[in-house]
Design an enzyme around this catalytic site. Sequence first.
Site, PDB file in Angstrom:
ATOM      1  N   GLU A  40       0.829  -1.214   0.000  1.00  0.00           N
ATOM      2  CA  GLU A  40       0.000   0.000   0.000  1.00  0.00           C
ATOM      3  C   GLU A  40       0.862   1.262   0.000  1.00  0.00           C
ATOM      4  O   GLU A  40       2.059   1.213   0.311  1.00  0.00           O
ATOM      5  CB  GLU A  40      -0.935   0.012   1.216  1.00  0.00           C
ATOM      6  CG  GLU A  40      -0.218   0.042   2.550  1.00  0.00           C
ATOM      7  CD  GLU A  40      -1.074   0.602   3.684  1.00  0.00           C
ATOM      8  OE1 GLU A  40      -1.581   1.729   3.554  1.00  0.00           O
ATOM      9  OE2 GLU A  40      -1.210  -0.090   4.708  1.00  0.00           O
ATOM     10  N   LYS A  84      -5.421  10.831   1.111  1.00  0.00           N
ATOM     11  CA  LYS A  84      -5.553   9.464   1.617  1.00  0.00           C
ATOM     12  C   LYS A  84      -6.816   8.894   1.000  1.00  0.00           C
ATOM     13  O   LYS A  84      -7.919   9.386   1.273  1.00  0.00           O
ATOM     14  CB  LYS A  84      -5.628   9.500   3.147  1.00  0.00           C
ATOM     15  CG  LYS A  84      -5.876   8.165   3.799  1.00  0.00           C
ATOM     16  CD  LYS A  84      -5.989   8.330   5.322  1.00  0.00           C
ATOM     17  CE  LYS A  84      -6.726   7.163   5.937  1.00  0.00           C
ATOM     18  NZ  LYS A  84      -7.123   7.446   7.331  1.00  0.00           N
ATOM     19  N   VAL A 109      -5.396   0.279   3.003  1.00  0.00           N
ATOM     20  CA  VAL A 109      -5.593  -1.178   2.874  1.00  0.00           C
ATOM     21  C   VAL A 109      -6.788  -1.439   1.953  1.00  0.00           C
ATOM     22  O   VAL A 109      -6.735  -2.289   1.062  1.00  0.00           O
ATOM     23  CB  VAL A 109      -5.798  -1.817   4.269  1.00  0.00           C
ATOM     24  CG1 VAL A 109      -6.314  -3.251   4.146  1.00  0.00           C
ATOM     25  CG2 VAL A 109      -4.485  -1.780   5.057  1.00  0.00           C
ATOM     26  N   ASP A 117     -16.902   5.355  14.235  1.00  0.00           N
ATOM     27  CA  ASP A 117     -15.677   5.339  13.430  1.00  0.00           C
ATOM     28  C   ASP A 117     -15.165   3.914  13.280  1.00  0.00           C
ATOM     29  O   ASP A 117     -14.493   3.377  14.158  1.00  0.00           O
ATOM     30  CB  ASP A 117     -14.615   6.247  14.068  1.00  0.00           C
ATOM     31  CG  ASP A 117     -13.406   6.432  13.163  1.00  0.00           C
ATOM     32  OD1 ASP A 117     -13.319   5.734  12.124  1.00  0.00           O
ATOM     33  OD2 ASP A 117     -12.552   7.273  13.484  1.00  0.00           O
ATOM     34  N   SER A 177     -13.246   1.525  10.376  1.00  0.00           N
ATOM     35  CA  SER A 177     -12.508   1.633   9.113  1.00  0.00           C
ATOM     36  C   SER A 177     -13.172   0.862   7.985  1.00  0.00           C
ATOM     37  O   SER A 177     -13.662  -0.262   8.174  1.00  0.00           O
ATOM     38  CB  SER A 177     -11.088   1.103   9.304  1.00  0.00           C
ATOM     39  OG  SER A 177     -10.409   1.119   8.071  1.00  0.00           O
ATOM     40  N   ALA A 178     -13.141   1.468   6.802  1.00  0.00           N
ATOM     41  CA  ALA A 178     -13.620   0.792   5.591  1.00  0.00           C
ATOM     42  C   ALA A 178     -12.791  -0.464   5.290  1.00  0.00           C
ATOM     43  O   ALA A 178     -13.230  -1.331   4.529  1.00  0.00           O
ATOM     44  CB  ALA A 178     -13.577   1.752   4.404  1.00  0.00           C
ATOM     45  N   ASP A 179     -11.610  -0.568   5.907  1.00  0.00           N
ATOM     46  CA  ASP A 179     -10.771  -1.765   5.689  1.00  0.00           C
ATOM     47  C   ASP A 179     -11.531  -3.041   6.053  1.00  0.00           C
ATOM     48  O   ASP A 179     -11.357  -4.087   5.415  1.00  0.00           O
ATOM     49  CB  ASP A 179      -9.500  -1.706   6.551  1.00  0.00           C
ATOM     50  CG  ASP A 179      -8.538  -0.608   6.124  1.00  0.00           C
ATOM     51  OD1 ASP A 179      -8.777   0.028   5.076  1.00  0.00           O
ATOM     52  OD2 ASP A 179      -7.539  -0.387   6.853  1.00  0.00           O
ATOM     53  N   LYS A 192      -3.199  -1.991  15.942  1.00  0.00           N
ATOM     54  CA  LYS A 192      -2.689  -1.160  17.039  1.00  0.00           C
ATOM     55  C   LYS A 192      -3.786  -0.935  18.055  1.00  0.00           C
ATOM     56  O   LYS A 192      -4.962  -0.834  17.696  1.00  0.00           O
ATOM     57  CB  LYS A 192      -2.313   0.210  16.494  1.00  0.00           C
ATOM     58  CG  LYS A 192      -1.070   0.242  15.704  1.00  0.00           C
ATOM     59  CD  LYS A 192      -0.597   1.694  15.604  1.00  0.00           C
ATOM     60  CE  LYS A 192       0.670   1.772  14.817  1.00  0.00           C
ATOM     61  NZ  LYS A 192       0.417   1.646  13.378  1.00  0.00           N
TER      62      LYS A 192
HETATM   63  N1  PSU Z   1      -2.525   1.550  10.704  1.00  0.00           N
HETATM   64  C1  PSU Z   1      -1.184   1.603  10.787  1.00  0.00           C
HETATM   65  N2  PSU Z   1      -0.478   2.212   9.809  1.00  0.00           N
HETATM   66  C2  PSU Z   1      -1.091   2.769   8.710  1.00  0.00           C
HETATM   67  C3  PSU Z   1      -2.524   2.681   8.634  1.00  0.00           C
HETATM   68  C4  PSU Z   1      -3.185   2.066   9.643  1.00  0.00           C
HETATM   69  O1  PSU Z   1      -0.618   1.103  11.744  1.00  0.00           O
HETATM   70  O2  PSU Z   1      -0.416   3.321   7.846  1.00  0.00           O
HETATM   71  C5  PSU Z   1      -3.219   3.251   7.425  1.00  0.00           C
HETATM   72  C6  PSU Z   1      -3.532   2.117   6.428  1.00  0.00           C
HETATM   73  O3  PSU Z   1      -3.445   2.619   5.121  1.00  0.00           O
HETATM   74  C7  PSU Z   1      -4.982   1.768   6.756  1.00  0.00           C
HETATM   75  C8  PSU Z   1      -5.523   3.158   7.087  1.00  0.00           C
HETATM   76  O4  PSU Z   1      -5.688   1.170   5.698  1.00  0.00           O
HETATM   77  O5  PSU Z   1      -4.486   3.790   7.805  1.00  0.00           O
HETATM   78  C9  PSU Z   1      -6.789   3.100   7.892  1.00  0.00           C
HETATM   79  O6  PSU Z   1      -7.324   4.366   8.004  1.00  0.00           O
HETATM   80  P1  PSU Z   1      -8.785   4.580   8.624  1.00  0.00           P
HETATM   81  O7  PSU Z   1      -8.653   4.151  10.062  1.00  0.00           O
HETATM   82  O8  PSU Z   1      -9.082   6.019   8.450  1.00  0.00           O
HETATM   83  O9  PSU Z   1      -9.687   3.672   7.860  1.00  0.00           O
HETATM   84 MN    MN Z   2     -12.218   6.123  10.254  1.00  0.00          MN
END
Ligand code: PSU
Ligand code: MN
Length: 303
Positions: free
Chosen positions: A25, A87, A107, A139, A141-143, A160
């Site tokens: 990524e 992003k 991701v 909140d 994540s879309a992941d 994390k």
């Molecule tokens: N967690 C990490 N390092 C990162 C990310 C998450 O430890 O770089 C990044 C990844 O690209 C992940 C994104 O897909 O943050 C998730 O963001 P959000 O929580 O806004 O969905």
């Molecule tokens: Mn988010």
Amino acid sequence: MNKYLSLSPEVEQALKEGKPVVALESTIISHGMPYPQNVETALKVEQTIRDNGAVPATIAIIGGKLKAGCTPEEIEYLGKKGQAITKASRRDMPVLIARGQDGATTVTTTMIIAAMAGIKIFATGGIGGVHRGAETTMDISADLEELAQTPVMVICAGAKSILDLGLTLEYLETKGVPVIGYGTEELPAFYTRHSGFKVDYRLDTPEELAAAFQAKIDMGLKGGMLVTNPIPEQYSMPADVINKAIDQAIEESKRQGIHGKETTPFLLAKVKELTGGDSLASNIQLVLNNARLAAKTAAALAK
Ligand code: PSU
Ligand code: MN
């Protein structure tokens, strides 16, 4: 193949010949680490994948093209621009593409583009998940939704504890995403090997990972698979040090009213600031560790 997809010649050739390819990524480059360590790490990760018998495909959106396989110059560009690059998650793709703009792939978007290209294995550091307090902020994540629908194996070092790990596992269970521990029954927590939460299955070799993923593909089950690979002991951080930093970072983000897509990059940067360079050094090592496993798994899958 859709007209927005652009494979590097090396990646295109490897896929045509059925050789192992590993997706990487670009948000981890632009938003996950500071310059120039981000670029150095991205290039080192690519080399590690080559050393372990696969072809790396760093994925990004550049000038409105969905790139699978970035040049070192493109990686330098993404790393130098850092947080100035959008992003890009799933919802960002249509407008960025229509406007011919750049986007660093999370991701989620890395999985989408990998699947379009025919790449099955993806190595990264950490995934997004259910944030602490999500019962009021929503909140999530879309992941997690992407893991539920797109057929790519994501190899990470767990999540994390900026996230609520228990709720993240519940969400993945609901969505039918298998959570595998590599050589462990316990979910690793990124900087540390221990979280106190159990994974669904422990698998011990790249061949076992490949076999499970192949079975999923053969059955036509949609969605991906999450492999959590613990950080090597010698690079892991003391739990109390990292947890204190994370708690402080979350407090600070609440005070500043950080929300939406800024939350994760804000917390990552804050934790890094609070722990000096230690967390960055751990972060780099765990990504390299995941790249090794991903290359071996891609090789096993290609057999
Ligand atoms: N967690 C990490 N390092 C990162 C990310 C998450 O430890 O770089 C990044 C990844 O690209 C992940 C994104 O897909 O943050 C998730 O963001 P959000 O929580 O806004 O969905
Ligand atoms: Mn988010």
